[in-house]
Design a protein around this motif. Structure first.
Motif, PDB file in Angstrom:
ATOM      1  N   ALA A  55      51.552 -79.983 -20.028  1.00  0.00           N
ATOM      2  CA  ALA A  55      51.626 -79.022 -18.992  1.00  0.00           C
ATOM      3  C   ALA A  55      49.724 -78.834 -18.363  1.00  0.00           C
ATOM      4  CB  ALA A  55      51.490 -77.983 -20.109  1.00  0.00           C
ATOM      5  N   THR A  56      49.103 -80.694 -19.080  1.00  0.00           N
ATOM      6  CA  THR A  56      47.600 -80.394 -17.866  1.00  0.00           C
ATOM      7  C   THR A  56      47.405 -81.394 -18.244  1.00  0.00           C
ATOM      8  OG1 THR A  56      46.831 -81.015 -20.588  1.00  0.00           O
ATOM      9  CG2 THR A  56      47.008 -78.402 -19.995  1.00  0.00           C
ATOM     10  N   THR A 103      42.631 -87.902 -16.560  1.00  0.00           N
ATOM     11  CA  THR A 103      43.421 -87.104 -17.157  1.00  0.00           C
ATOM     12  C   THR A 103      43.964 -87.826 -18.430  1.00  0.00           C
ATOM     13  OG1 THR A 103      45.225 -88.284 -15.683  1.00  0.00           O
ATOM     14  CG2 THR A 103      44.771 -86.391 -14.651  1.00  0.00           C
ATOM     15  N   PRO A 104      44.342 -87.296 -19.455  1.00  0.00           N
ATOM     16  CA  PRO A 104      44.554 -88.291 -20.081  1.00  0.00           C
ATOM     17  C   PRO A 104      45.356 -88.822 -20.153  1.00  0.00           C
ATOM     18  CG  PRO A 104      44.999 -85.317 -21.007  1.00  0.00           C
ATOM     19  CD  PRO A 104      44.330 -86.048 -19.563  1.00  0.00           C
ATOM     20  N   PRO A 105      46.630 -89.250 -19.073  1.00  0.00           N
ATOM     21  CA  PRO A 105      47.512 -89.887 -18.915  1.00  0.00           C
ATOM     22  C   PRO A 105      46.868 -91.943 -18.205  1.00  0.00           C
ATOM     23  CG  PRO A 105      48.201 -88.243 -17.960  1.00  0.00           C
ATOM     24  CD  PRO A 105      47.168 -88.007 -18.734  1.00  0.00           C
ATOM     25  N   ALA A 106      45.617 -91.152 -17.828  1.00  0.00           N
ATOM     26  CA  ALA A 106      44.814 -92.050 -16.726  1.00  0.00           C
ATOM     27  C   ALA A 106      44.398 -93.097 -18.605  1.00  0.00           C
ATOM     28  CB  ALA A 106      44.192 -91.429 -15.690  1.00  0.00           C
ATOM     29  N   ALA A 154      37.391 -83.955 -26.374  1.00  0.00           N
ATOM     30  CA  ALA A 154      38.490 -83.485 -27.340  1.00  0.00           C
ATOM     31  C   ALA A 154      39.562 -84.210 -27.088  1.00  0.00           C
ATOM     32  CB  ALA A 154      38.172 -82.225 -28.091  1.00  0.00           C
ATOM     33  N   PRO A 155      40.809 -83.112 -26.074  1.00  0.00           N
ATOM     34  CA  PRO A 155      41.977 -84.229 -25.474  1.00  0.00           C
ATOM     35  C   PRO A 155      41.695 -85.073 -24.837  1.00  0.00           C
ATOM     36  CG  PRO A 155      40.959 -82.056 -23.861  1.00  0.00           C
ATOM     37  CD  PRO A 155      40.227 -82.433 -25.750  1.00  0.00           C
ATOM     38  N   ALA A 208      53.291 -91.372 -15.384  1.00  0.00           N
ATOM     39  CA  ALA A 208      52.192 -89.863 -15.719  1.00  0.00           C
ATOM     40  C   ALA A 208      52.429 -89.564 -16.501  1.00  0.00           C
ATOM     41  CB  ALA A 208      51.852 -89.162 -14.878  1.00  0.00           C
ATOM     42  N   LYS A 209      52.839 -90.412 -17.595  1.00  0.00           N
ATOM     43  CA  LYS A 209      53.090 -90.041 -18.700  1.00  0.00           C
ATOM     44  C   LYS A 209      52.550 -90.435 -20.697  1.00  0.00           C
ATOM     45  CE  LYS A 209      58.042 -88.519 -18.418  1.00  0.00           C
ATOM     46  NZ  LYS A 209      59.247 -88.455 -19.181  1.00  0.00           N
TER      47      LYS A 209
END
Length: 615
Positions: free
Chosen positions: A6-7, A84-87, A132-133, A219-220
């Motif tokens: 979602a983010t 982003t987290p995926p990156a 944290a994320p 991007a997952k």
């Protein structure tokens, strides 16, 4: 483990990718002979190639010299979230693979190291709220690579490197999650092995590998990975004891060895970053009085000021605290404590050239005749200060990693070089693994301060640099690149190379490139003329400025920023009004004549000329 879907959208393209067939997207990596040749299929393949190219380019642009940096959360006008987290997962996985491959090559003949021992990687982070994320994404990526991860929690950049050396930890590698002094919306990754920080070329390879992983995964982030949770470790207490023991041994106090800082009041301004530990785990335990210290509580929003020893607010608040408490010393750390500056007992700020001079004075006492490497933004007076004490001054490309690597190279070439320091406050020492550690640099100042008192001197630490002349003016202006982000780097390089040609052709009277074949010369120094910038280095040139009235009175440097799409114009002059005359010549005889005003936003240049000041 939280669901990031979602983010983590980085573009409308990423949303569209969810509906694409994975086989279609992977077409870009297959031979065209394996696909049907119909027009419909060709158009689909061409579109998917564009999809992949854009995603690949997005990850590559996250490289920031020897680091990775990007926008990690909403809040910056005109800047999209790209870290982003995926990156981060793809980059961390690629780093883990790179570490394993490197260890395997070192142990050639033994097979892959990962088959013989677990490759262990630690992660530390500053207090940014995106930490944290993004940490979860780092642990996911390291697990994918086959590494064991260790969570150090709140830490400093130098501590991450030291976690690869100090027992019983001795990790194979480490990552620090930080964006240094940049706004709370940013974040980034710094990488270390037991050999030190990675070079730009190594980070480039890691990002190249990560880019294709990222594009292929649509991007997952893997949230179902069956990996062990990272082990929580308390490395910072070990690192703090390491620093305390250095002070004890070097001071060797004749009366109270364990508490050599008794009788000293030292103020710390941690800027709400990671530097508070230095107050309670180092200074307090060595007997110092730290009452009056400010901004010690970690806060990822950095409410008081930018955690930066160059920041005027940071220095002003520290100065006020020192004077109010009649303290002996004030310390200013940046967010991740790889930089620092100080304030003396009289409230005088010691940063930039003054900090370099102070460290040079200390190091030249310990290592007479040593070479000292700085970036090319230092003053002509600093060169005289260093050479006047028997040292050699080597000026090199701006960028702390460039400065440190130059020092490493000089030592390999047989040139004794004990200090590498940039005007931003990054200072590295040969004796400390060539590591830019703001806490270690402050430690050197504190040791010298105590020694001076034990010798009977009543002088402040500022006494060591009393002969340093300050320039009359130092100005830095910025010219934004008028281009799409993906073309900005090339446009900046074009502008700076055009500037070089203008100077070489003598088109600005009295301006001359500050370079020669040697690494240093008696009157000042240079960027090596034989060292051409690599594909990942920012382009820059420094020019000596003379005129008929004052002779050689200053310099100007044009430098491509590695943080943002702009060119920094840094000037210095020993005469009042010198920077204004330099700016006028740059504007009238280069920017307008060359046509560079078409690709550069010169409004800040013109505003300075109109007003005569930066306000």
């Amino acid at each position: 483990m939280p669901d990031f879907m979602a983010t983590t959208s980085t573009s409308s393209l990423a949303l569209h990718c969810k509906s694409l067939n994975r086989t279609d997207l992977n077409f870009a990596f297959l031979s065209s002979s394996r696909r049907p040749t119909s027009r419909k299929s060709f158009n689909s393949a061409r579109y998917n190639q564009i999809v992949v190219d854009e995603e690949v380019d997005r990850i590559k642009r996250l490289q920031n010299g020897s680091d990775v940096r990007g926008v990690a959360m909403e809040g910056e006008k005109g800047r999209r979230v790209d870290l982003t987290p995926p990156a981060v997962e793809a980059i961390s996985e690629s780093f883990g693979e790179w570490v394993i491959d490197g260890l395997s090559k070192e142990g050639a003949g033994r097979g892959r190291v990962a088959e013989e021992e677990d490759v262990r990687v630690s992660l530390g982070r500053d207090p940014r709220i995106s930490g944290a994320p993004l940490s979860v994404a780092v642990f996911s990526g390291l697990s994918r690579a086959g590494c064991l991860a260790f969570d150090m929690g709140l830490a400093t950049t130098p501590a991450c490197f030291m976690s690869t050396l100090l027992p019983p930890f001795t990790y194979h590698a480490s990552i620090m999650m930080t964006a240094s002094h940049l706004p709370y919306t940013r974040n980034g990754l710094k990488f270390f092995t037991r050999k030190g920080g990675l070079k730009s070329t190594e980070v480039e390879k890691i990002c190249d590998r990560a880019a294709f992983k990222y594009a292929n995964r649509l991007a997952k982030v893997s949230t179902t990975l069956n990996a062990l949770a990272p082990a929580r470790v308390n490395f910072m207490s070990t690192y703090a004891e390491y620093l305390r023991e250095i002070i004890r041994k070097e001071v060797n106090h004749p009366l109270h060895y364990e508490t050599p800082l008794q009788g000293f009041q030292i103020i710390v301004n941690a800027g709400n970053g990671s530097g508070g530990f230095f107050t309670w785990d180092v200074l307090d335990k060595l007997g110092a009085d730290t009452f009056g210290s400010i901004n010690l509580k970690p806060d990822g929003m950095f409410p008081s000021h930018i955690p930066n020893p160059e920041d005027k607010t940071a220095m002003a608040l520290t100065r006020a605290a020192v004077l109010e408490n009649s303290a002996d010393l004030g310390i200013v750390f940046d967010t991740d404590v790889d930089r620092s500056g100080v304030v003396d007992s009289a409230g005088r700020a010691i940063n930039r050239d003054r900090l370099i001079a102070l460290m040079a004075a200390i190091v030249l006492r310990e290592h007479p005749g040593t070479a000292i490497v700085t970036d090319a933004r230092t003053s002509m007076a600093l060169t005289r200060f260093i050479t006047g004490r028997g040292g050699k001054h080597c000026m090199y490309r701006t960028g702390y990693r460039n400065v440190i690597d130059k020092g490493i190279q000089l030592n390999r070439d047989g040139v004794d070089t004990h200090l590498m320091i940039e005007t931003s406050g990054h200072g590295a020492f040969k004796e400390n693994h060539f590591l830019d550690d703001g806490a270690y640099m402050v430690l050197k100042i504190i040791i010298e301060m105590v020694r001076m008192k034990l010798s009977g001197s009543g002088e402040s630490i500022d006494h060591l640099i009393k002969e340093l002349e300050d320039p009359a003016e130092t100005i830095e202006l910025r010219m934004n690149i008028l281009s799409e982000p993906r073309f900005a780097k090339d446009k900046a390089a074009e502008a700076i190379e055009t500037f070089r040609k203008y100077i070489e052709e003598g088109r600005i009277n009295g301006w001359e490139l500050d370079s020669c074949g040697d690494c240093w010369v008696s009157e000042g120094c240079l960027v090596d003329s034989n060292d051409e910038p690599t594909s990942v280095d920012a382009h820059m040139y420094r020019v000596k400025v003379s005129d008929q009235e004052h002779g050689l009175h200053g310099w100007v440097q044009l430098r491509q920023s590695i943080h943002n799409p702009n060119i920094a114009v840094t000037m210095q002059s020993i005469v009042p009004g010198g920077c204004l005359s330099i700016t006028r010549a740059l504007h009238d005889q280069f920017l307008l004549v060359s046509g560079m005003d078409i690709i550069l936003d010169i409004s800040q240049i013109e505003k300075f000329i109109k007003n005569g000041h930066l306000g």
